[in-house]
Each structure stands twice: as structure tokens, then as C-alpha cells.
Design an enzyme around this catalytic site. Structure first.
Site, PDB file in Angstrom:
ATOM      1  CG  HIS A   1       6.924  -9.345   8.981  1.00 11.58           C
ATOM      2  ND1 HIS A   1       6.734 -10.089   7.839  1.00 11.58           N
ATOM      3  CD2 HIS A   1       7.183  -8.087   8.574  1.00 11.58           C
ATOM      4  CE1 HIS A   1       6.891  -9.293   6.781  1.00 11.58           C
ATOM      5  NE2 HIS A   1       7.153  -8.078   7.205  1.00 11.58           N
TER       6      HIS A   1
ATOM      7  CB  CYS B   1       5.232  -3.929   8.756  1.00  5.68           C
ATOM      8  SG  CYS B   1       5.884  -3.135   7.299  1.00  5.68           S
TER       9      CYS B   1
ATOM     10  CB  SER C   1       6.444  -4.166  -0.378  1.00  2.53           C
ATOM     11  OG  SER C   1       5.795  -3.187   0.412  1.00  2.53           O
TER      12      SER C   1
ATOM     13  CB  CYS D   1       7.541  -1.750   2.899  1.00  6.92           C
ATOM     14  SG  CYS D   1       7.850  -1.957   4.620  1.00  6.92           S
TER      15      CYS D   1
ATOM     16  CD  GLU E   1      23.222  -1.789   4.271  1.00 13.40           C
ATOM     17  OE1 GLU E   1      23.053  -2.960   4.574  1.00 13.40           O
ATOM     18  OE2 GLU E   1      23.365  -0.871   5.074  1.00 13.40           O
TER      19      GLU E   1
ATOM     20  NE  ARG F   1       3.960  -0.340   4.104  1.00  9.62           N
ATOM     21  CZ  ARG F   1       3.908   0.023   5.394  1.00  9.62           C
ATOM     22  NH1 ARG F   1       3.444  -0.816   6.299  1.00  9.62           N
ATOM     23  NH2 ARG F   1       4.307   1.215   5.767  1.00  9.62           N
TER      24      ARG F   1
ATOM     25  CB  CYS G   1       7.981   6.152   3.539  1.00 10.52           C
ATOM     26  SG  CYS G   1       8.977   5.010   4.472  1.00 10.52           S
TER      27      CYS G   1
ATOM     28  CB  CYS H   1       9.846  -4.620   7.790  1.00 14.25           C
ATOM     29  SG  CYS H   1       9.137  -3.016   7.469  1.00 14.25           S
TER      30      CYS H   1
END
Lengths: 161, 567
Positions: B68, B64, B501, B545, B14, B478, B548, B61
Site C-alpha cells: 500500500h 500487506c 481482495s 487477506c 470486528e 495477492r 487466513c 492492512c
């Protein structure tokens, strides 16, 4: 064998309907059954290395997750040990990066549980939404049976709460 | 002839991040950053109870989760003008400090070190020589020839199985790899040790947050941890002492392994202190509040335009007007309907996919701007702001890092070298060391406050009728994360998350100015277009994010880099 640690790890993104099927089934197990000896049931979400401690501390680990087997929606398959990595690197879903990462790291660090079992379910609906699809709900009994039979083969007795 | 390379490693899942570069004469002459996944959290949250939003936002995510959750409760608390009990602030602060340390260590060793470290070369190293070199870097007890030999044997065994897993598809033997075999071996040994330390620091998050990977202890209005020094099931002294042991182990690793390793990489690759600056408008926010209102913080933050520290403008509170007014997002180049530039409270989320259009729409990521300009966020932005604000721990650890680099290079590296690909890594290591001081400070504050007899952890939120607007920010690993919420009669009407990001990976904005990833790639050298290691180095230095993922591949040798000749 009485002190062996058994972990059930439900994976997936609960914001994308059937993507979260592993978490959905893990929650069902947690809220409808009790186990003897007790097991730990974890909602692993879509994380990766955060799951390492569970692999390190478990003798046996059962992962429940959405996998695109390219068979048909609702298809259920059990995959074991080294076959898991081979399968999910081919049939990847959104968060499998985390899982395949973890599986190779535990190999590298030599902290593999004796047995890892993946119950993969082919999803029906991956659209945005918090509920798993009705089609998946309909087969949740079958998924639970699959999971419970593996736990039974590991010496775990269960009964309804 | 110019070539176009597309690094799109994850189209089968995706998709997340795709980078396109135009390469001419061995360097990048144009770049596009494209987010390939649509994030629809805003739609899921509409009409829900604002007290539950954090439970859903921590699922945005996979990496992280905690950040959030924190930004979400802060946003709702801001909308309701709430005060938060001191214990709750300290406990939250400890969780986010521990999470930050964890994230920085994982980023350097497990998500980006392989851009600089050649594992195969480590197999040729002399363990005795590696021990001598490591001894000049730091007094770490595991830097022995015996330990390095054991690591080398383990790596050989792993490589010989033919299943490289996490190491597959790294660029072994690439001409841009410069470390001697012994330094590669040292780094590989620390790569393995880092797994143990990231696990230890994450335990702190688990103890305070009740659970990882998703913390359970937050609430709009505070935390749900019961505090009772004498109760086995509550947050008690025994658990707090255990946390202290974990903290101290980690600081030893950060100061004696992480910081020296980053300095060594910077010294061996000092050219990379000249590449990758990109957007030098830096945005960070203050964090680690130590009062109930969110006006006093342990780490400063603010805005630095054009890399000019003399123009630093501090952001001062959780209700800061300068921040509130100046965050905007543009969709001119993003796959949404329209071409507006709006404040997050006034945004709508209506997807409209086109193809990848170099001069039109090409990303699911919106382009944020601060004060009308793109801004770089992350540890570098934060460290620069803290340094210019005179933050003592930052000055101390930045001094340690720069002295070490200077010593290894043999000349004085200017502070301006931080505006670079490796500068971002160095700043992250410095921030990681700073976070230990912050963690310890909050630990002391919590113990003292409990000792004074204050066990309060929660204030009950009250939702008035009518409309409230709020924002919550967090200086996440980040960079700046902000959540924006509009509440109507106790229900969420609009919810927008402007994530780090997004700031860094954003496409061109309303004025067609490049986003930070894009700008930072300009003029990067690229030795081999088919193996654009240098592109990965710069993009990875931002700690993207899920990009990686660029290191992770399937066994089928899927094509991840596509090269075409430009017409």
C-alpha cells in the site's frame, strides 16, 4: 546481564484511534525518555509473523496493546508469559490474530524470550481517526509509569530526554 | 435436502470475511462472499498532504503494509507526472520482490498448507520412509531421516501440551485429507523451516526499507536511502553483499522445497486441478519498472478475458489508458448508499448497513469490474499474462513445475489445469521463483548504476494549483492493487484503494454476476457440511487477506461453521 536485549513492542492500528494505543505509548517512550542500557522500541502496527525476529532476538519483551478486558475504558492490566495467550484468545481485538499466532509459533519453534510482559489497556474509542481519545491521553502518564516500572524491574534505568 | 453453511470465524474481532454456501447433493450450489469490516481509509486521507498518504495507507492492512505504501507513492507521482530516479526504482523493486517472495512462502506454508496437510497423521510416519520419498522430490540437505525424526519429536511434544495454538481446529482426520503420513511429515518439517526463510527474506525488506514491519524509506519522488559505497551509515557495498547472501539462500529454498512441495500436493490431490476455476477473466499489471518514466518493466501484465490467452491485451505503462478507463466499482450489493457503478475517481464512501440480504446488499466489499466484467487477480492471473507475453523466467519455472507434476502423476497435465484451486497454488510457487530472478536483476542494475557514479534517489515533487488525478498500480502478492487519488490545490480531495481482495472477494456486481470467490466455489465437493474443509481450500487458494484467520481460533471452541437446513 549487560548484553541482554530488551524490546518494547507497541501494537495496534493507528487508523482507529485507541486501537493504536500501543503504538502511541511506544512513540511517547521513544521521544521523551532515554534508557541505560539502551532498549529497542518498535512500532509493530498490526502485523504478525513480521514480529518473529524481535521475539527471537530479545531476552525480555514488553508488549503494549489495546485489550478488551470487559472491565471499564482506561483499565490497565499487566499480564505475563503463558497467561497472555490465554487472555488474548478470549479478549480478542482486531489484530490479536497476529499476536496470538506469533506467541504460539515461538512456542513451537522454541524461541521464546525469558520473559514476555503485556501491558493491556482497555480502549475508549475505536472509531476511525488518527488521534487517540482524550480519555486515553489523560491516563497516558499512568500507562507510562506502568511500563517504566516493568523496565526498571528488568534493570533498566531511565531519564527524561 | 439442501443446507446452508456460514463460515464466519471472526465475528468477535470486528469481522473480516464471511462465506456462505448452499450445499446440495454433496456439492456447492450457490455461494456468497461477504467482507465484514468497513475500511474507511478514504475518509481519513481527505484534505491531507498527498506526500504523506503512503504513511497512512500502509496501515490499512496488517499483512500487506509495503504494497500500500508503494501503490500510494506511484499514484501521487502519476498525478504529478513525475519521473523517478533509476536507483529509486531499483531499490523499490528489490523491496517489493523480496516482500513478494516472503508473502508467497508464508501463504503456502503458514496460511494454507494445513488445508492439505494433516499434522496429526505426520506423528505416525516412518522418518526413514519420509526421507526416501523426499529424496525423490528434491536434493534438499535437510531431507534426512534424522531431521524428520527430530521434527516428529518436536510435534509430538507440542501436541502433547494440549495447546495446539496455530494447529488448533484444523481438520485432522477429515476424509478429504489424502496425503500419506510420510508426506505429511515432510510438509510439516518444511512448514517449520519456512519460518526461518521467511525471516531471512524479510531482512532484505528491513535493510532497504530501514525498518519492518513498516518501511520508512519511501518518498513521493523516489526513496530516502542515501547511497554512498564508502559510507558506513549509507546503503554501501557491505550491506548490498549481505543482501545477496540472503537472496541466494532463499532461492535454494524456493526451488528445492517450495516448488517441489506444491507439485507433490498437486499430484496427491489431482482432483483439485479440476475444481475452483470460477471467474476466468484475469487481470494483472506490469511491474518492476526499469526506466524513470514507468514504461519499461521486468514483468508483463494485462487482461485475459474468458481464460482465452489469444485475447491477451497488454497493459503497457504506469499511465496506461486501457487500465485507467476500465476499472469500475459497483455498490449494488454492498453496504453503501445507492446503487451506482463508478470509476474510482468519481466514487464516494457513504456507508449504509442493511442486514445480510442474499439478493440485495450483503458485503462491505465493493464489486470491481474490468471492462464491465468481474476479474480474477493474483499470481495465477500474473503467471498466465507473463507466459503468454513470452516472459522467459516464467516459461522456465512453469516448465519446471509442470514437468514435476507430470512426473509424479504419471501423465501430462494440460496448461488449462491451472484454472483451478491447486492451479492458483502452483502459479504462486512459479511466481515466487520468478521473483528471485527479478530481485537479482534489480540487484545487478543497482550495483551497475551506482558504479557508474549515479547516486540520485529522489526528485522533489511540485504541486501545481488546480486539480490533478492520478493512479498507481502494483502487482502485489495477492494481485492487482491500485490506488486512485484526486488532488485539489495540493490536498487530497478523493482517495480510493481498489485492493486485490476486493477484486477476488467482491460480491455480485451491477449485473448480478458472481465475484471470483463466489464463482470458484460453485460445484466444489463438500464431504461434511459441518466441516467444510473443501470450501476453505478454494477460498484460501486466493490468499485472502486476513481470511487466513480461518485457521486461528480461541481456546473456547467457538462455533465457526454454522449449518442450517434450507426451506
Amino acid at each position: 546481564m549487560s548484553n541482554q536485549v530488551i524490546t518494547v513492542l507497541g501494537l495496534g492500528n493507528i487508523l482507529m484511534r485507541d486501537e493504536g494505543i500501543g503504538v502511541y505509548i511506544a512513540n511517547l517512550l521513544n521521544t521523551t525518555y532515554k534508557f541505560e542500557p539502551d532498549i529497542q522500541i518498535i512500532d509493530g502496527g498490526t502485523t504478525g509473523t513480521d514480529l518473529l525476529p524481535y521475539f527471537e532476538s530479545s531476552n525480555k519483551i514488553l508488549i503494549i496493546d489495546a485489550v478488551n478486558f470487559e472491565k471499564f475504558p482506561g483499565y490497565i492490566e499487566i499480564i505475563k508469559n503463558d497467561d497472555i495467550l490465554a487472555t488474548i484468545t478470549e479478549k480478542i481485538s482486531m489484530h490479536h490474530l497476529g499476536l496470538s499466532d506469533v506467541l504460539s509459533i515461538i512456542k513451537l519453534l522454541d524461541i521464546q524470550p525469558q520473559e514476555i510482559c503485556l501491558v493491556g489497556i482497555e480502549p475508549v474509542d475505536l472509531e476511525l481517526g488518527l488521534e487517540v481519545s482524550d480519555d486515553i491521553k489523560k491516563i497516558s502518564g499512568e500507562i507510562l509509569e506502568t511500563v517504566l516500572s516493568i523496565l526498571k524491574s528488568w534493570g533498566i534505568e531511565f531519564s527524561l530526554l | 435436502m439442501a443446507k446452508r453453511i456460514t463460515v464466519d470465524p471472526i465475528t468477535r474481532i470486528e469481522g473480516h470475511l464471511r462465506i456462505d454456501c448452499q450445499i446440495d447433493g454433496g456439492k456447492v450450489t450457490n455461494a456468497w462472499s461477504s467482507g465484514q469490516m468497513w475500511r474507511g481509509i478514504e475518509i481519513i486521507l481527505k484534505d491531507r498532504d498527498p506526500r504523506d498518504a503512503w504513511i497512512y495507507t500502509q496501515r490499512i492492512c496488517g499483512v500487506c503494509t509495503t504494497v500500500h505504501a508503494i501503490a500510494s507513492v506511484r499514484a501521487v507521482e502519476n498525478a504529478l507526472k513525475m519521473e523517478i530516479p533509476l536507483n529509486a526504482q531499483y531499490i523499490r523493486n528489490m523491496i517489493i520482490a523480496a516482500h513478494g517472495i516472503h508473502d508467497h512462502i508464508v501463504h503456502f506454508y503458514h496460511l494454507s498448507a494445513l488445508d492439505w496437510v494433516d499434522i496429526v497423521s505426520a506423528l505416525k510416519a516412518s522418518p526413514a520412509k519420509a526421507a526416501r520419498i523426499a529424496g525423490t522430490l528434491s536434493p534438499w540437505p535437510n531431507n534426512t531421516s534424522r531431521h524428520f525424526k527430530a521434527v516428529q519429536d518436536r510435534l509430538k511434544g507440542f501436541v502433547n501440551t494440549g495447546q495446539l495454538g496455530i494447529f488448533a481446529n484444523a481438520y485432522w482426520g477429515h476424509p478429504a485429507m489424502k496425503l500419506p503420513p510420510e508426506v505429511n511429515l515432510i510438509a510439516a518439517a518444511h512448514y517449520l523451516e519456512a519460518f526461518e526463510y521467511q525471516r531471512q527474506i524479510n531482512k532484505i525488506v528491513g535493510i532497504l526499507g530501514s525498518k519492518t514491519p513498516h518501511i520508512q524509506n519511501l518518498a513521493v519522488g523516489g526513496v530516502s536511502n542515501p547511497i554512498n559505497p564508502d559510507d558506513q551509515s549509507a546503503l554501501n557495498m557491505e550491506r548490498l553483499y549481505y543482501i545477496k547472501t540472503l537472496m541466494d539462500n532463499i532461492q535454494n529454498f524456493v526451488l528445492n522445497v517450495y516448488v517441489p512441495d506444491v507439485c507433490a500436493v498437486a499430484a496427491y490431490y489431482k482432483d483439485w486441478l479440476n475444481y475452483g476455476s470460477g471467474v476466468t477473466n484475469y487481470l494483472s499489471v506490469p511491474d518492476f519498472p526499469i526506466d524513470t518514466k514507468g514504461t519499461e518493466f521486468l514483468t508483463p501484465g494485462g487482461y485475459i478475458p474468458n481464460g482465452d490467452v489469444n485475447q491477451f491485451a497488454a497493459i503497457k505503462s504506469f499511465d496506461d489508458d486501457f487500465f485507467r478507463k476500465n476499472v469500475k466499482e459497483s455498490i449494488k450489493h454492498s453496504w453503501y448508499d445507492g446503487s451506482w457503478t463508478r470509476h474510482p475517481w468519481d466514487e464516494e464512501t457513504v456507508p449504509k448497513y442493511t442486514d445480510f440480504q442474499d439478493n440485495g446488499k450483503y458485503s462491505w466489499v465493493k464489486a470491481p469490474s474490468f471492462n464491465g466484467k468481474p476479474a480474477q487477480v493474483g499470481p495465477l492471473a500474473n503467471v498466465l499474462a507473463m507466459y503468454v507475453a513470452g516472459h522467459e523466467p516464467t516459461k522456465k519455472y512453469l516448465g519446471v513445475a509442470l514437468d514435476k507434476i507430470n512426473g509424479l502423476v504419471g501423465s501430462k497435465v494440460p496448461l488449462s489445469a491451472l484454472h483451478s484451486t491447486l492451479g492458483r497454488h502452483a502459479a504462486r510457487a512459479v511466481r515466487c521463483a520468478v521473483l528471485y530472478d527479478i530481485l537479482e536483476k534489480n540487484y545487478q542494475l543497482l550495483i551497475e548504476n551506482i558504479a557508474s557514479g549515479d547516486f540520485a534517489t529522489y526528485n522533489e515533487p511540485e504541486f501545481p494549483s488546480g486539480t490533478q488525478r492520478g493512479f498507481g498500480f502494483h502487482e502485489a502478492p495477492r494481485g492487482v492493487l491500485s490506488h486512485w487519488v484526486v488532488i485539489d490545490d495540493g490536498k487530497i480531495n478523493n482517495y480510493q484503494a481498489v485492493v486485490p481482495s476486493t477484486w477476488n472477494a467482491g460480491p455480485r456486481n451491477q449485473d448480478d454476476a458472481m465475484g471470483p470467490y463466489e464463482a470458484s466455489l460453485m460445484n466444489n465437493p463438500v464431504a461434511q457440511a459441518e466441516k467444510p474443509l473443501e470450501v476453505l481450500r478454494t477460498v484460501h487458494s486466493f490468499d485472502p487477506c486476513l481470511a487466513c484467520a480461518i485457521h486461528l481460533h480461541d481456546n473456547k471452541k467457538k462455533e465457526i461453521v454454522h449449518v442450517t437446513a434450507m426451506k
